[in-house]
Design a protein around this motif. Sequence first.
Motif, PDB file in Angstrom:
ATOM      1  N   ALA A 300       0.845  -1.192   0.000  1.00  0.00           N
ATOM      2  CA  ALA A 300       0.000   0.000   0.000  1.00  0.00           C
ATOM      3  C   ALA A 300       0.882   1.244   0.000  1.00  0.00           C
ATOM      4  O   ALA A 300       1.780   1.377   0.829  1.00  0.00           O
ATOM      5  CB  ALA A 300      -0.922   0.002   1.217  1.00  0.00           C
ATOM      6  N   VAL A 301       0.606   2.166  -0.932  1.00  0.00           N
ATOM      7  CA  VAL A 301       1.461   3.332  -1.155  1.00  0.00           C
ATOM      8  C   VAL A 301       0.658   4.611  -0.980  1.00  0.00           C
ATOM      9  O   VAL A 301      -0.486   4.715  -1.452  1.00  0.00           O
ATOM     10  CB  VAL A 301       2.074   3.296  -2.576  1.00  0.00           C
ATOM     11  CG1 VAL A 301       2.938   4.527  -2.827  1.00  0.00           C
ATOM     12  CG2 VAL A 301       2.873   2.016  -2.786  1.00  0.00           C
ATOM     13  N   ASP A 302       1.262   5.608  -0.325  1.00  0.00           N
ATOM     14  CA  ASP A 302       0.656   6.929  -0.224  1.00  0.00           C
ATOM     15  C   ASP A 302       1.774   7.955  -0.049  1.00  0.00           C
ATOM     16  O   ASP A 302       2.864   7.619   0.443  1.00  0.00           O
ATOM     17  CB  ASP A 302      -0.315   7.011   0.960  1.00  0.00           C
ATOM     18  CG  ASP A 302      -1.330   8.143   0.807  1.00  0.00           C
ATOM     19  OD1 ASP A 302      -2.435   7.890   0.305  1.00  0.00           O
ATOM     20  OD2 ASP A 302      -0.989   9.276   1.176  1.00  0.00           O
ATOM     21  N   SER A 303       1.497   9.193  -0.442  1.00  0.00           N
ATOM     22  CA  SER A 303       2.500  10.250  -0.314  1.00  0.00           C
ATOM     23  C   SER A 303       2.536  10.846   1.086  1.00  0.00           C
ATOM     24  O   SER A 303       3.515  11.511   1.453  1.00  0.00           O
ATOM     25  CB  SER A 303       2.226  11.358  -1.337  1.00  0.00           C
ATOM     26  OG  SER A 303       0.952  11.943  -1.107  1.00  0.00           O
ATOM     27  N   SER A 304       1.483  10.616   1.887  1.00  0.00           N
ATOM     28  CA  SER A 304       1.370  11.229   3.203  1.00  0.00           C
ATOM     29  C   SER A 304       1.925  10.310   4.291  1.00  0.00           C
ATOM     30  O   SER A 304       1.404   9.217   4.529  1.00  0.00           O
ATOM     31  CB  SER A 304      -0.098  11.558   3.515  1.00  0.00           C
ATOM     32  OG  SER A 304      -0.262  11.919   4.875  1.00  0.00           O
ATOM     33  N   GLY A 328       5.327   7.186  -1.176  1.00  0.00           N
ATOM     34  CA  GLY A 328       5.766   7.498  -2.526  1.00  0.00           C
ATOM     35  C   GLY A 328       4.708   8.229  -3.324  1.00  0.00           C
ATOM     36  O   GLY A 328       3.524   8.209  -2.988  1.00  0.00           O
ATOM     37  N   ASP A 329       5.129   8.876  -4.392  1.00  0.00           N
ATOM     38  CA  ASP A 329       4.228   9.535  -5.335  1.00  0.00           C
ATOM     39  C   ASP A 329       3.624   8.486  -6.262  1.00  0.00           C
ATOM     40  O   ASP A 329       4.329   7.576  -6.729  1.00  0.00           O
ATOM     41  CB  ASP A 329       5.008  10.571  -6.141  1.00  0.00           C
ATOM     42  CG  ASP A 329       4.210  11.150  -7.285  1.00  0.00           C
ATOM     43  OD1 ASP A 329       3.368  12.040  -7.036  1.00  0.00           O
ATOM     44  OD2 ASP A 329       4.405  10.684  -8.433  1.00  0.00           O
ATOM     45  N   CYS A 330       2.349   8.613  -6.546  1.00  0.00           N
ATOM     46  CA  CYS A 330       1.655   7.571  -7.306  1.00  0.00           C
ATOM     47  C   CYS A 330       2.275   7.364  -8.686  1.00  0.00           C
ATOM     48  O   CYS A 330       2.503   6.214  -9.123  1.00  0.00           O
ATOM     49  CB  CYS A 330       0.168   7.889  -7.402  1.00  0.00           C
ATOM     50  SG  CYS A 330      -0.262   9.477  -8.145  1.00  0.00           S
ATOM     51  N   PHE A 331       2.571   8.420  -9.411  1.00  0.00           N
ATOM     52  CA  PHE A 331       3.119   8.297 -10.761  1.00  0.00           C
ATOM     53  C   PHE A 331       4.537   7.727 -10.732  1.00  0.00           C
ATOM     54  O   PHE A 331       4.863   6.799 -11.486  1.00  0.00           O
ATOM     55  CB  PHE A 331       3.117   9.664 -11.461  1.00  0.00           C
ATOM     56  CG  PHE A 331       1.740  10.215 -11.715  1.00  0.00           C
ATOM     57  CD1 PHE A 331       0.953   9.725 -12.755  1.00  0.00           C
ATOM     58  CD2 PHE A 331       1.227  11.219 -10.916  1.00  0.00           C
ATOM     59  CE1 PHE A 331      -0.319  10.232 -12.993  1.00  0.00           C
ATOM     60  CE2 PHE A 331      -0.037  11.735 -11.145  1.00  0.00           C
ATOM     61  CZ  PHE A 331      -0.814  11.237 -12.192  1.00  0.00           C
ATOM     62  N   HIS A 332       5.377   8.262  -9.864  1.00  0.00           N
ATOM     63  CA  HIS A 332       6.760   7.801  -9.791  1.00  0.00           C
ATOM     64  C   HIS A 332       6.838   6.355  -9.304  1.00  0.00           C
ATOM     65  O   HIS A 332       7.667   5.574  -9.807  1.00  0.00           O
ATOM     66  CB  HIS A 332       7.568   8.707  -8.869  1.00  0.00           C
ATOM     67  CG  HIS A 332       7.723  10.096  -9.398  1.00  0.00           C
ATOM     68  ND1 HIS A 332       8.038  11.181  -8.600  1.00  0.00           N
ATOM     69  CD2 HIS A 332       7.596  10.592 -10.651  1.00  0.00           C
ATOM     70  CE1 HIS A 332       8.107  12.265  -9.335  1.00  0.00           C
ATOM     71  NE2 HIS A 332       7.841  11.944 -10.582  1.00  0.00           N
TER      72      HIS A 332
END
Length: 446
Positions: A300-304, A328-332
């Motif tokens: 699970a990924v989030d920038s926050s 992480g950033d979704c696009f990167h």
Amino acid sequence: MVTFNLMQPTSASTDASHWQIRTRPNRHFPFLSRHPWVLASTLAHDTLRPILKSDASDQALQASADDSAQPTTPQPKYGDVVDLLDHDGNWIARGLINPESRLRIRLYVFAKELAIDSQLWSSRIDQAVARRRLMGTANPEGGERLIFSESDLLSGLIVDRYADCLSVQFTGAVLLPFAEHLVQEVQAAAAKHGTPCTKVLVRMDEATVKHEKVSEDDLRQLESLTSIEETDSTVWYQHNGLEMAIDLQDGQKTGGYLDQQNNHAAAAAYMKGRRVLDICTYTGGFALAAARAGASEVVAVDSSERALAIAQRNAERNQLTNVRFEQGDCFHDLKERHQRGEQFDAIILDPPRFAGSRKQTEAALRAYTRLNASAVDLIPPGGILVTCSCSGRVSRSDFLNMLVDVGRKRRRDLVVLESRGPSPDHVFAISCPESDYLKCIVVQVM
């Protein structure tokens, strides 16, 4: 400055508290269909005039509508009542004005005999909560949306319930003069309909404060209606059989994403035995549901960082060990995983709103195309893509056409298994199509 004497209705009985204004020629048609938003660009501003005590009768109101309009002094303040007339002086609707906002008037009644007062608010709030009970008895320990702004004929007010706590968000300054009464009535309606709440958090986000030109004094008075301590803003509630925490004070929207509650459960049904990637997980709604449903692994990924900390706490609370969280950033993130040769049996995309206005729609569709194409690159034939959009300016047909474009560019067949909307407590008004905003599409990638 707005006076928070909130049990007293704003009405035509007070000089310069009731106004009227006409639309520009041929700009009145949306309001005949009961659309509640009147933009400043729609109005003939030189027709703004007060309705004084001596003009209170219907006869006087009509007479004043027929008079030649003159610029008026003083100017209205936000929360004043205003009658909207077409360019020829025919009465259309009644609302509240904010002279500093691009969304100049919010309309609430379309019958001339109806007043905008505390009785109207009490009735609308009770109807809104009762509407949710048409779906059955609510779980007192669960979460639900009780009031959804335009959809419940209460433009500018959103209320979510998390267990015994109400999260109240004002999205329109015109309601600030009524704020105390509105909060009291929401508590009363929640108790009446089986979900009493002992705690209340009242907020207005920074963007709204800026766009609505709310003063610091008025914001402080609004926030003074909060009955929980800042150190006690984390609330636990039941969400699809899971124990979930949300941060009412610093979380997004009202703290969580209750609109996706049913979609979390629906998507989880496809995840058993699969390796899953959840992009923009926030506090883990999709990820934890997938882990609980038997996914072999969930990333699970989030920038926050703050959201991920709560998501990790939620996983630990529910003893889920087959999920891990990464920042992480979704696009990167998707690009880097493709470069590493990673693959996932299922990918969930639940990004933030890409289109906040009509002029941003094309850019939003390009962003959705890029995000979904990057996800498809990581999914083997037969895998699952769950893709979402909360951009109200992006229609369902536009979103599906975006997926057509992704399939064409990646030379993959995309088969729609489910085309879903928000949970049923997020009702939408036919007269305000923008309230039908959430799309959740479950796709098999071939």
